[in-house]
Design a protein around this motif. Sequence first.
Motif, PDB file in Angstrom:
ATOM      1  N   SER A 239      11.513  -0.491 -41.839  1.00 60.56           N
ATOM      2  CA  SER A 239      12.538  -0.042 -40.909  1.00 60.56           C
ATOM      3  C   SER A 239      13.080  -1.263 -40.175  1.00 60.56           C
ATOM      4  O   SER A 239      12.345  -2.182 -39.850  1.00 60.56           O
ATOM      5  CB  SER A 239      11.937   0.926 -39.904  1.00 60.56           C
ATOM      6  N   GLY A 240      14.388  -1.276 -39.942  1.00 61.82           N
ATOM      7  CA  GLY A 240      15.000  -2.405 -39.257  1.00 61.82           C
ATOM      8  C   GLY A 240      15.455  -3.501 -40.199  1.00 61.82           C
ATOM      9  O   GLY A 240      15.924  -4.536 -39.754  1.00 61.82           O
ATOM     10  N   THR A 241      15.299  -3.275 -41.498  1.00 64.53           N
ATOM     11  CA  THR A 241      15.781  -4.272 -42.464  1.00 64.53           C
ATOM     12  C   THR A 241      16.774  -3.642 -43.425  1.00 64.53           C
ATOM     13  O   THR A 241      16.603  -2.501 -43.858  1.00 64.53           O
ATOM     14  CB  THR A 241      14.642  -4.920 -43.270  1.00 64.53           C
TER      15      THR A 241
ATOM     16  N   SER B 205      18.701  -4.516 -34.908  1.00 62.16           N
ATOM     17  CA  SER B 205      18.972  -3.080 -34.779  1.00 62.16           C
ATOM     18  C   SER B 205      18.242  -2.528 -33.572  1.00 62.16           C
ATOM     19  O   SER B 205      17.605  -3.267 -32.834  1.00 62.16           O
ATOM     20  CB  SER B 205      18.553  -2.346 -36.050  1.00 62.16           C
TER      21      SER B 205
ATOM     22  N   VAL C 286      13.877  -5.147 -34.153  1.00 67.31           N
ATOM     23  CA  VAL C 286      14.291  -3.890 -33.536  1.00 67.31           C
ATOM     24  C   VAL C 286      14.122  -4.006 -32.024  1.00 67.31           C
ATOM     25  O   VAL C 286      13.061  -4.404 -31.548  1.00 67.31           O
ATOM     26  CB  VAL C 286      13.457  -2.699 -34.070  1.00 67.31           C
TER      27      VAL C 286
END
Lengths: 145, 522
Positions: B183-185, B340, B414
């Motif tokens: 997540s966040g990539t 993000s 993040v």
Amino acid sequence: MRPYVGRAGGLISALRAVQAEIGYLPSETEGAAATAFNLTRAEVKGVISFYADFVRKPKGETVIRLCAAEACQAQGSRMLEKEVCRRLAIEPGKTSASGDLTLEHVFCLGLCSAGPAAMIDGVLMAKASPEKIVSGFEATKELKK
Amino acid sequence: MSDAEEILVPLDSLAVALGADEIASAFFDADFNVVRTGSRGMHWLEPLVEVEKEGSRIGFGPIDPDDVAPLIDAIKSGDFAAHPKHLGAIEAMDWMKAQRRLIFARCGVIDPLSLADYENAGGLLALKKAAMMTPDALCAEVMQSGLRGRGGAGFPAGIKWKTVAGADADQKYVVCNADEGDSGTFADRMIMEGDPFLLIEGMAIAGLAVGATRGFIYLRSEYPIAERVLSEAIRLAYNEDVLGFDVLGSGKRFDLELFIGAGAYICGEETSLLNSLEGKRGEVRAKPPLPALEGLFGKPTLVHNVLSLCAVPAIIVDGGKAYAAIGVGKSSGTMPFQLSGDVRHSGLYEAPFGLTLRDLVEKIGGGTRSGKNIRAIQIGGPLGAYLPPSKFDTAIDYEAMIAIGAGVGHGGVVVYNEEVDLLEQARYAFEFCAEESCGKCTPCRIGAVRGVEVIDRIKHGEDHAKNMGVLADLCELMIDGSLCAMGGMTPIPVQSALNHFPEDFAFPSKKRTFGAGAEKTP
């Protein structure tokens, strides 16, 4: 099944193709795949149960997937999920009694920079809100009529 | 129509998820020449429409369907600045100017499915050069470049290349890990959608260098647009002999296939990925044997992340020495950082290693979008550390991050505002591990479930001190006893949350108010 036999990862690609065609993997798939790939039925079942994409029961007519991973959490996905569940009277991972909707968790759709992210029947949605999701769901249902 | 030549609208997933397809259709219906490109990475401005005029690209964004008609008027009148979403020349924007784009140089600039555009913008130079070089010379350049694996582990690429090149076998493979599950990539997704030939070129060079004639891209199923772009790019590359039995007339063969996963985070772990590519359950394998010696179907296999392979063409064109001069210390080259969460300027920013977290989050990211204070960032995906602002002056390079108990990972950052509850984030780290564990080793399979339970007890104040001890023990056990990074690194977000935000684990905690059975988690 035949076009996938002998190819790298052939079993997984074959299962994907069957599911794309009929929406789920009925139990007959296991025997057919075992025969085609010269595996035991248990091995095929093992593969089906391992991957989140494979399902053994039909899903709802429309599938809403909500991202539950960190970047979307930092943009309010936990609240979004609660609100969507309330408005559509459904629980995560469940299919509605009428069969019109399945709500699923997904871990990351790669839209982290404009979260929260969602997907309705394969169509991506960034900066998702309860309003956008509910109207997207209604529009999708309308299209299917 | 005025002298505007082309309207450029991204086909990138993120832009499409914000309505780029409708915008593109509206311009097409108004008889404009519409070209679909990758995204520039300025995601707070998507959908970002660009108008090419006299060799310059003028940006407008974010464009809603309602903005299209006035934009068409502005284009026809030639008075671009009259439009409220006018951004000026894209290349002159601060965000673009300050970057050093080696991997993302063409992303958002060219038509990703035009091999001619790719070549005109410097593509294929590296592969042409590589076709004239010996495998030893190619491996030596990569070794000298100091390139480290961009997937998360940061292992020196040159050593891997030499190991595979030196292995004796009738078949070798190059496998691209495009199972970007952190997540966040989203850098892998963006480059595959925005400049797919770069990845193809990098893989073909790797094939020539290590003596592999077959390659696979293992792409996650959550990326349908990347799948469509890559399949088409591979087909075009075969048509023009970039792939196939005679790569650019070199007499050397390299075949490339796209494989789609089936929804398993663990398949981003290289041995699990190889099992999956063999059509099996994606369970991890014990190492040794290393995949470089016994990988796919037991053959020597070079497994690399998308970004590692995409860094290769620049290394071959400019030389390993030039690449090693970029960055700091043992972290050479550039990294596409991905911002993000609650951040004003979210998106992708490619820069040499060595900038600080503060630069990235405050200067480049512009602080939070909500206007609230930043409480924490998580760097490096679900297995990455949570860091407080007191650590933001740390430089982002592999060693400096390890020194503060964190990791660069795949370059995702993040941002969380003051509302975040780090106990909940720690709980989520275990929850995610329990969900995604392949189940092969006990510390990960059972430990993750126990982790959720222990944190719930801490949250509700049951035997608080004792359970804090159990949590510390559990983390240690998972680090020492797990077979791969999934179980071995899940404690990193947990321990970092415990170390830097102990107040969230206290009972009662200010973050949570209990009363009349009602529990409020902000």
